[in-house]
Design a protein around this motif. Sequence first.
Motif, PDB file in Angstrom:
ATOM      1  N   GLY A  92       0.842  -1.181   0.000  1.00  0.00           N
ATOM      2  CA  GLY A  92       0.000   0.000   0.000  1.00  0.00           C
ATOM      3  C   GLY A  92       0.874   1.226   0.000  1.00  0.00           C
TER       4      GLY A  92
ATOM      5  N   SER B  16      -0.874   4.313   4.298  1.00  0.00           N
ATOM      6  CA  SER B  16      -2.057   3.460   4.099  1.00  0.00           C
ATOM      7  C   SER B  16      -2.409   2.638   5.333  1.00  0.00           C
ATOM      8  CB  SER B  16      -1.837   2.520   2.912  1.00  0.00           C
ATOM      9  OG  SER B  16      -0.729   1.668   3.145  1.00  0.00           O
TER      10      SER B  16
ATOM     11  N   ASP C 204      -5.486  -0.067   1.881  1.00  0.00           N
ATOM     12  CA  ASP C 204      -5.780   1.234   1.291  1.00  0.00           C
ATOM     13  C   ASP C 204      -6.607   2.044   2.289  1.00  0.00           C
ATOM     14  OD1 ASP C 204      -6.041   3.337  -0.437  1.00  0.00           O
ATOM     15  OD2 ASP C 204      -7.584   2.409  -1.684  1.00  0.00           O
ATOM     16  N   ASP C 205      -6.049   3.163   2.712  1.00  0.00           N
ATOM     17  CA  ASP C 205      -6.742   4.050   3.657  1.00  0.00           C
ATOM     18  C   ASP C 205      -7.193   3.300   4.911  1.00  0.00           C
ATOM     19  OD1 ASP C 205      -7.699   6.496   4.533  1.00  0.00           O
ATOM     20  OD2 ASP C 205      -9.663   6.235   3.588  1.00  0.00           O
TER      21      ASP C 205
END
Length: 239
Positions: free
Chosen positions: A40, A44, A217-218
């Motif tokens: 990521g 992330s 992701d995030d």
Amino acid sequence: MAIKVTKLTKTYNVNTDFPVDALKLVDLSIDQGEFVAVMGPSGSGKTTLLNMLGGLDTPTQGEVKIDSLVISGLSEKEKIKFRRDQVGFIFQDYSLLPVLTALENVEFIMQLQGITEKESNARASKLLERVGLGDHVHKRPSQLSGGQQQRVAVARALAPNPKFVMADEPTANLDAKSTSDLLDIMQQLNESEGTTFIFSTHDPRVIARAARVIVIDDGAVSEDKLNPEYRPHLSSMVG
């Protein structure tokens, strides 16, 4: 199943108005003996996840369970013992003790475990031989290249016979040849010893070698897949 993560959340209160969720309700399982890349972009949450799995940080919510042990609920003293005996760590900056030789750096964790000097010396020597540094055991980190220092870090991570090795961007400071050699070593150790390797990385060279790729992701898992290009690597150790 070796590792089970349930609804794992980590929130950093940068200030009272804007808390930041580094991880958001992550559910994840990793079996013993896997060779996994967690990838990521920067920020992330992949390093935060590794820190949770290795007991270096405490979740805001959720649970990290390894076998039958809920490590997210351990006291700080219990976490220190868990990290010492169960987990090996490899960092991108090597984190070797500069005043110690390669041999002494690898021996150090075993001395903390109470292993005798004779036994720790023999195991450290054997591990350094396995990672191709048999002729460099008495050199200090400043006398070694970056790739050689990271090999010492691999040997040190394996010294306490850990169930898991957590590698945070281990190839970030290495050239292509050193990266390839290091990945050869770790993949072969994974296959011969059954040690679970979990990488935090955005290096495509590491991702291409992993048997399984988890995308963060995030703060959430956006993808979790087996790598169809993965190939076992049972050739002789790199010298």
